[in-house]
Design a protein around this motif. Structure first.
Motif, PDB file in Angstrom:
ATOM      1  N   ALA A 192       0.763  -1.310   0.153  1.00  0.00           N
ATOM      2  CA  ALA A 192       0.004  -0.102  -0.011  1.00  0.00           C
ATOM      3  C   ALA A 192       0.659   1.372   0.019  1.00  0.00           C
ATOM      4  O   ALA A 192       1.562   1.337   0.779  1.00  0.00           O
ATOM      5  CB  ALA A 192      -0.893   0.110   1.284  1.00  0.00           C
ATOM      6  N   LYS A 193       0.574   2.080  -0.822  1.00  0.00           N
ATOM      7  CA  LYS A 193       1.450   3.285  -1.049  1.00  0.00           C
ATOM      8  C   LYS A 193       0.435   4.555  -1.385  1.00  0.00           C
ATOM      9  O   LYS A 193      -0.608   4.540  -1.978  1.00  0.00           O
ATOM     10  CB  LYS A 193       2.527   3.337  -2.246  1.00  0.00           C
ATOM     11  CG  LYS A 193       3.596   2.310  -1.782  1.00  0.00           C
ATOM     12  CD  LYS A 193       4.478   2.321  -3.107  1.00  0.00           C
ATOM     13  CE  LYS A 193       5.416   1.275  -2.826  1.00  0.00           C
ATOM     14  NZ  LYS A 193       6.617   1.331  -3.968  1.00  0.00           N
ATOM     15  N   GLY A 194       0.509   5.741  -0.573  1.00  0.00           N
ATOM     16  CA  GLY A 194      -0.113   6.770  -0.972  1.00  0.00           C
ATOM     17  C   GLY A 194      -1.616   6.583  -0.614  1.00  0.00           C
ATOM     18  O   GLY A 194      -2.566   7.313  -1.080  1.00  0.00           O
ATOM     19  N   SER A 195      -1.980   5.674   0.308  1.00  0.00           N
ATOM     20  CA  SER A 195      -3.422   5.372   0.821  1.00  0.00           C
ATOM     21  C   SER A 195      -3.389   4.934   2.282  1.00  0.00           C
ATOM     22  O   SER A 195      -2.299   4.539   2.798  1.00  0.00           O
ATOM     23  CB  SER A 195      -3.951   4.329  -0.142  1.00  0.00           C
ATOM     24  OG  SER A 195      -3.328   3.124  -0.083  1.00  0.00           O
ATOM     25  N   ILE A 196      -4.409   4.713   2.862  1.00  0.00           N
ATOM     26  CA  ILE A 196      -4.520   4.054   4.009  1.00  0.00           C
ATOM     27  C   ILE A 196      -5.155   2.553   3.832  1.00  0.00           C
ATOM     28  O   ILE A 196      -6.123   2.191   3.512  1.00  0.00           O
ATOM     29  CB  ILE A 196      -5.555   5.101   4.939  1.00  0.00           C
ATOM     30  CG1 ILE A 196      -5.098   6.249   5.411  1.00  0.00           C
ATOM     31  CG2 ILE A 196      -5.908   4.147   6.166  1.00  0.00           C
ATOM     32  CD1 ILE A 196      -4.059   6.410   5.956  1.00  0.00           C
ATOM     33  N   PRO A 197      -4.290   1.806   4.573  1.00  0.00           N
ATOM     34  CA  PRO A 197      -4.722   0.383   4.279  1.00  0.00           C
ATOM     35  C   PRO A 197      -5.522  -0.184   5.532  1.00  0.00           C
ATOM     36  O   PRO A 197      -5.189   0.202   6.693  1.00  0.00           O
ATOM     37  CB  PRO A 197      -3.409  -0.690   4.324  1.00  0.00           C
ATOM     38  CG  PRO A 197      -2.458   0.388   4.884  1.00  0.00           C
ATOM     39  CD  PRO A 197      -2.998   1.743   4.711  1.00  0.00           C
ATOM     40  N   LEU A 198      -6.704  -0.975   5.396  1.00  0.00           N
ATOM     41  CA  LEU A 198      -7.502  -1.244   6.306  1.00  0.00           C
ATOM     42  C   LEU A 198      -7.922  -2.425   6.262  1.00  0.00           C
ATOM     43  O   LEU A 198      -8.454  -3.095   4.993  1.00  0.00           O
ATOM     44  CB  LEU A 198      -8.995  -0.174   6.096  1.00  0.00           C
ATOM     45  CG  LEU A 198      -8.543   1.380   6.194  1.00  0.00           C
ATOM     46  CD1 LEU A 198      -9.918   2.083   5.648  1.00  0.00           C
ATOM     47  CD2 LEU A 198      -8.432   1.763   7.835  1.00  0.00           C
ATOM     48  N   ILE A 199      -8.117  -3.252   7.451  1.00  0.00           N
ATOM     49  CA  ILE A 199      -8.655  -4.381   7.578  1.00  0.00           C
ATOM     50  C   ILE A 199      -9.778  -4.536   8.526  1.00  0.00           C
ATOM     51  O   ILE A 199      -9.772  -3.763   9.491  1.00  0.00           O
ATOM     52  CB  ILE A 199      -7.505  -5.450   8.226  1.00  0.00           C
ATOM     53  CG1 ILE A 199      -6.420  -5.618   7.137  1.00  0.00           C
ATOM     54  CG2 ILE A 199      -8.184  -6.741   8.682  1.00  0.00           C
ATOM     55  CD1 ILE A 199      -5.365  -6.864   7.761  1.00  0.00           C
ATOM     56  N   PHE A 200     -10.757  -5.091   8.135  1.00  0.00           N
ATOM     57  CA  PHE A 200     -12.102  -5.093   8.774  1.00  0.00           C
ATOM     58  C   PHE A 200     -12.319  -6.691   9.110  1.00  0.00           C
ATOM     59  O   PHE A 200     -12.592  -7.354   8.103  1.00  0.00           O
ATOM     60  CB  PHE A 200     -13.236  -4.661   8.102  1.00  0.00           C
ATOM     61  CG  PHE A 200     -13.383  -3.025   8.220  1.00  0.00           C
ATOM     62  CD1 PHE A 200     -14.486  -2.627   9.144  1.00  0.00           C
ATOM     63  CD2 PHE A 200     -12.860  -2.136   7.543  1.00  0.00           C
ATOM     64  CE1 PHE A 200     -14.621  -1.279   9.335  1.00  0.00           C
ATOM     65  CE2 PHE A 200     -12.967  -0.858   7.646  1.00  0.00           C
ATOM     66  CZ  PHE A 200     -13.766  -0.197   8.408  1.00  0.00           C
ATOM     67  N   LEU A 201     -12.240  -6.904  10.217  1.00  0.00           N
ATOM     68  CA  LEU A 201     -12.371  -8.381  10.848  1.00  0.00           C
ATOM     69  C   LEU A 201     -13.556  -8.409  11.433  1.00  0.00           C
ATOM     70  O   LEU A 201     -13.958  -7.872  12.677  1.00  0.00           O
ATOM     71  CB  LEU A 201     -11.060  -8.800  11.708  1.00  0.00           C
ATOM     72  CG  LEU A 201     -11.426 -10.124  12.484  1.00  0.00           C
ATOM     73  CD1 LEU A 201     -11.447 -11.162  11.607  1.00  0.00           C
ATOM     74  CD2 LEU A 201     -10.168 -10.144  13.478  1.00  0.00           C
ATOM     75  N   ILE A 202     -14.681  -9.666  11.133  1.00  0.00           N
ATOM     76  CA  ILE A 202     -15.753  -9.567  11.406  1.00  0.00           C
ATOM     77  C   ILE A 202     -16.004 -11.066  11.905  1.00  0.00           C
ATOM     78  O   ILE A 202     -16.129 -11.874  11.279  1.00  0.00           O
ATOM     79  CB  ILE A 202     -16.942  -9.249  10.503  1.00  0.00           C
ATOM     80  CG1 ILE A 202     -16.795  -7.610  10.118  1.00  0.00           C
ATOM     81  CG2 ILE A 202     -18.537  -9.356  11.281  1.00  0.00           C
ATOM     82  CD1 ILE A 202     -17.580  -7.330   8.874  1.00  0.00           C
ATOM     83  N   THR A 203     -16.224 -11.109  13.282  1.00  0.00           N
ATOM     84  CA  THR A 203     -16.253 -12.541  14.036  1.00  0.00           C
ATOM     85  C   THR A 203     -16.985 -12.561  15.282  1.00  0.00           C
ATOM     86  O   THR A 203     -17.452 -11.918  15.661  1.00  0.00           O
ATOM     87  CB  THR A 203     -14.903 -13.028  14.164  1.00  0.00           C
ATOM     88  OG1 THR A 203     -14.875 -14.245  14.826  1.00  0.00           O
ATOM     89  CG2 THR A 203     -14.179 -12.203  15.055  1.00  0.00           C
ATOM     90  N   ASP A 204     -17.501 -13.817  15.004  1.00  0.00           N
ATOM     91  CA  ASP A 204     -18.461 -14.455  16.446  1.00  0.00           C
ATOM     92  C   ASP A 204     -17.626 -15.347  17.342  1.00  0.00           C
ATOM     93  O   ASP A 204     -18.399 -16.018  18.236  1.00  0.00           O
ATOM     94  CB  ASP A 204     -19.603 -14.838  16.226  1.00  0.00           C
ATOM     95  CG  ASP A 204     -19.861 -16.213  15.686  1.00  0.00           C
ATOM     96  OD1 ASP A 204     -19.064 -16.674  15.004  1.00  0.00           O
ATOM     97  OD2 ASP A 204     -20.965 -16.765  15.693  1.00  0.00           O
ATOM     98  N   GLY A 205     -16.331 -15.477  16.962  1.00  0.00           N
ATOM     99  CA  GLY A 205     -15.824 -16.447  17.731  1.00  0.00           C
ATOM    100  C   GLY A 205     -14.537 -16.182  18.379  1.00  0.00           C
ATOM    101  O   GLY A 205     -14.230 -15.020  18.655  1.00  0.00           O
ATOM    102  N   THR A 206     -13.783 -17.195  18.665  1.00  0.00           N
ATOM    103  CA  THR A 206     -12.386 -16.867  19.367  1.00  0.00           C
ATOM    104  C   THR A 206     -11.225 -17.515  18.466  1.00  0.00           C
ATOM    105  O   THR A 206     -11.345 -18.510  17.651  1.00  0.00           O
ATOM    106  CB  THR A 206     -12.405 -17.781  20.727  1.00  0.00           C
ATOM    107  OG1 THR A 206     -12.563 -19.175  20.700  1.00  0.00           O
ATOM    108  CG2 THR A 206     -13.541 -16.879  21.655  1.00  0.00           C
ATOM    109  N   ALA A 207     -10.167 -17.055  18.589  1.00  0.00           N
ATOM    110  CA  ALA A 207      -8.946 -17.436  17.919  1.00  0.00           C
ATOM    111  C   ALA A 207      -8.275 -18.550  18.827  1.00  0.00           C
ATOM    112  O   ALA A 207      -8.038 -18.267  20.108  1.00  0.00           O
ATOM    113  CB  ALA A 207      -7.958 -16.215  17.662  1.00  0.00           C
ATOM    114  N   GLU A 208      -7.446 -19.322  18.363  1.00  0.00           N
ATOM    115  CA  GLU A 208      -6.647 -20.447  19.164  1.00  0.00           C
ATOM    116  C   GLU A 208      -5.397 -19.974  19.460  1.00  0.00           C
ATOM    117  O   GLU A 208      -4.805 -20.332  20.629  1.00  0.00           O
ATOM    118  CB  GLU A 208      -6.478 -21.469  18.165  1.00  0.00           C
ATOM    119  CG  GLU A 208      -7.653 -22.519  17.740  1.00  0.00           C
ATOM    120  CD  GLU A 208      -7.296 -23.609  16.919  1.00  0.00           C
ATOM    121  OE1 GLU A 208      -5.913 -23.944  16.463  1.00  0.00           O
ATOM    122  OE2 GLU A 208      -8.029 -24.601  16.562  1.00  0.00           O
TER     123      GLU A 208
END
Length: 547
Positions: A413-429
């Motif tokens: 990513a260059k010249g922009s804002i990189p965004l991650i949207f994580l949507i979950t109802d669980g848990t991670a190991e």
């Protein structure tokens, strides 16, 4: 638990009709009406008599009642008590409100010679957090008094004072209940409850909504009408030396005093029926230009840094590269997954032509919409919407793999804002490992590291993990505990970061500690408010750096 609570209140109301009937009518309490599962949850501070035996119930106006009760309870009944006084005081400072509600209740439905527990329910507003409780019960001698206190778990281990799980609990994220044991019938309970909650920022306004809608069945009944006093006090401190425009849409407030940054307001009335509306108040900080400042608390060496975006709509926003990571495990099947699809589709339609996006779904396996970031066009959005429609639930929940793939997609990513949207109802190991991986990414990539926004669904999700992940990733966290609010809250979360005008903000000053440690970006839909501590004197002039 919320459904069981609501059912017990409905059960109690049907029983209480027997105590208030002038003709001694006897509806069968065993036959429950087909109401919504949670339709009897409180919408304001409430107190209930916990009745387990019919013999304790009482009504002096219905002499035939005591002889007519022959039912056996199949669950404890929660009978709402009658309220005789209520006063609410709200202190607002910037985006936080401190609410104190004082009220008086009478255990009208229990014989004077009998006792029952009383359950107090405290619904709170946005991100509500209970602060203090005081309960006084006048009686012979000194009466009884209860109050909360802050303790460290380490200080009470081994002392036998650790509270039981049933003494207090959250029925829902913003609904706390607790019991007062063995209260005599016809007693008066004076209750004072305090909590904090957040004001939402919407379209340039700080908006406050406090639960203050009382049901009709808490109104005292008798042969003569009873007039009751209802009072609301609001103290506002915006912290900003500029004009404030305010509006209250629920109760007629009278302005007592007004200054540049402060204001005091009062609503007071003799009423026959208690407030049937939540308290809604909003204020606007009027400024066309971006502005900011620092508030100091000298004795504790604390400070608050704020930045407001202003309302100049011509200011440019950052270009975005967005990756939505969607949990489609089996627990998401049905309404939750459907609401997520709706919200993500709506968010895609808000992207600008210069933005790019991608979609990742995960359960036991990970699936990508595209192998690369897609430019926003009508055609790409149409294909993405169809891809979402075809998404079905499957077994397993592997959060780490899709996050790694999302980070890889945004690596250039260059010249922009990189965004991650994580949507979950669980848990991670491996939640700790994921957080450490995110910390390493922030360190290695610096200012262009992806902003991580997280959204948790339901009571079994690890919300603390999602909050920490968003904090590390300089993003935002939100949640929904019912399917009806999923779509609206995801859309609101997306709007917070879809119009960023300042990023990579940092303070150049020695001897300070910030919370959060990484200052969030400033957007049109989210003013920046950060807190910290300092040592020694606070510099009168300091440098705030951003891009």
């Amino acid at each position: 638990m919320a459904r069981e609570f609501s059912a017990s209140v409905e059960y109690g109301l049907r029983l209480s009709k027997r105590t208030s009937s002038s003709k001694g009518a006897q509806p069968e309490p065993e036959k429950m009406s087909k109401s919504a599962p949670e339709s009897y949850l409180p919408t304001a501070l409430m107190v209930y008599a916990v009745v387990e035996e019919p013999a304790v119930m009482y009504n002096p106006d219905v002499p035939s009642f005591q002889q007519s009760v022959h039912v056996r309870f199949d669950r404890p009944a929660l009978i709402p008590l009658h309220m005789h006084e209520v006063c609410m005081e709200v202190d607002c400072c910037m985006d936080t409100a401190f609410v104190t509600v004082t009220s008086m209740w009478i255990v009208h439905c229990v014989k004077p010679s009998k006792r029952c527990d009383c359950r107090i329910a405290v619904p709170m507003g946005e991100q509500g957090s209970l602060l203090d409780v005081e309960v006084d019960i006048p009686g012979p001698g000194a009466g009884k008094s209860y109050h909360s206190r802050w303790v460290k778990v380490g200080d009470i281990k081994g002392t036998g004072e650790i509270p039981k799980a049933g003494d207090g609990r959250l029925l829902k994220p913003n609904l706390y209940t607790f019991n007062i044991p063995q209260v005599e019938g016809l007693s008066k309970l004076s209750i004072k409850v305090s909590w904090s909650q957040k004001l939402l920022y919407q379209e340039g306004q700080f908006c406050l909504k406090v639960p203050f809608s009382f049901p009709e069945y808490v109104i005292p009944v008798g042969k003569t009408p009873v007039s009751n006093r209802e009072r609301i006090v609001l103290n506002l401190n915006s912290g900003i030396a500029t004009e404030i425009l305010y509006q209250c849409t629920s109760h007629p407030l009278k302005e007592l005093s007004g200054k540049v940054r402060k204001g005091s307001f009062l609503y007071e009335a003799e009423v026959k029926a208690w407030s049937a509306a939540d308290f809604n108040f909003s204020y606007t900080v009027s400024s066309r230009e971006m502005m900011g400042g620092v508030l100091l608390r000298l004795k504790k060496e604390m400070f608050c840094l704020y930045l407001f975006p202003g309302n100049e709509e011509t200011r440019k926003v950052f270009r975005k590269q967005v990756v939505f990571i969607i949990d489609n495990s089996e627990s998401m099947q049905g309404a939750p997954l459907g609401s997520v699809k709706t919200a993500v589709s709506a968010s895609l339609s808000k992207l600008n032509p210069e933005d790019s996006f991608n979609l990742i779904s995960f359960n036991g396996e990970t699936c990508l919409f595209s192998s690369k970031m897609e430019q926003t066009t009508d055609g790409s959005i149409s294909k993405a919407t169809q891809w979402l429609e075809n998404l079905t639930a499957g077994a397993g929940t592997n959060i780490l793999n899709p996050i790694e793939k999302g980070m890889k997609l945004l690596a250039d990513a260059k010249g922009s804002i990189p965004l991650i949207f994580l949507i979950t109802d669980g848990t991670a190991e491996n939640e700790k490992g994921i957080c450490n991986m995110m910390k390493d990414s922030m360190t290695s990539t610096g200012s262009i590291s992806p902003r991580v926004c997280t959204f948790g669904i339901g009571p079994y999700c690890n919300h603390y993990f999602l909050q920490m992940l968003a904090q590390i990733g300089r993003g935002h966290y939100d949640c929904a505990y019912d399917a009806d609010s999923i779509a609206s809250r995801i859309k609101r979360l997306f709007m917070k970061v879809s119009s960023i005008i300042l990023a990579n903000i940092s303070i150049h000053m020695d001897g300070i500690e910030l919370f959060p440690s990484h200052i969030p970006d400033l957007s049109f839909e989210n003013p920046l408010i950060a807190f910290g501590t300092y040592k020694g004197g606070f510099l009168k002039i300091f440098k705030l750096v951003a891009s």
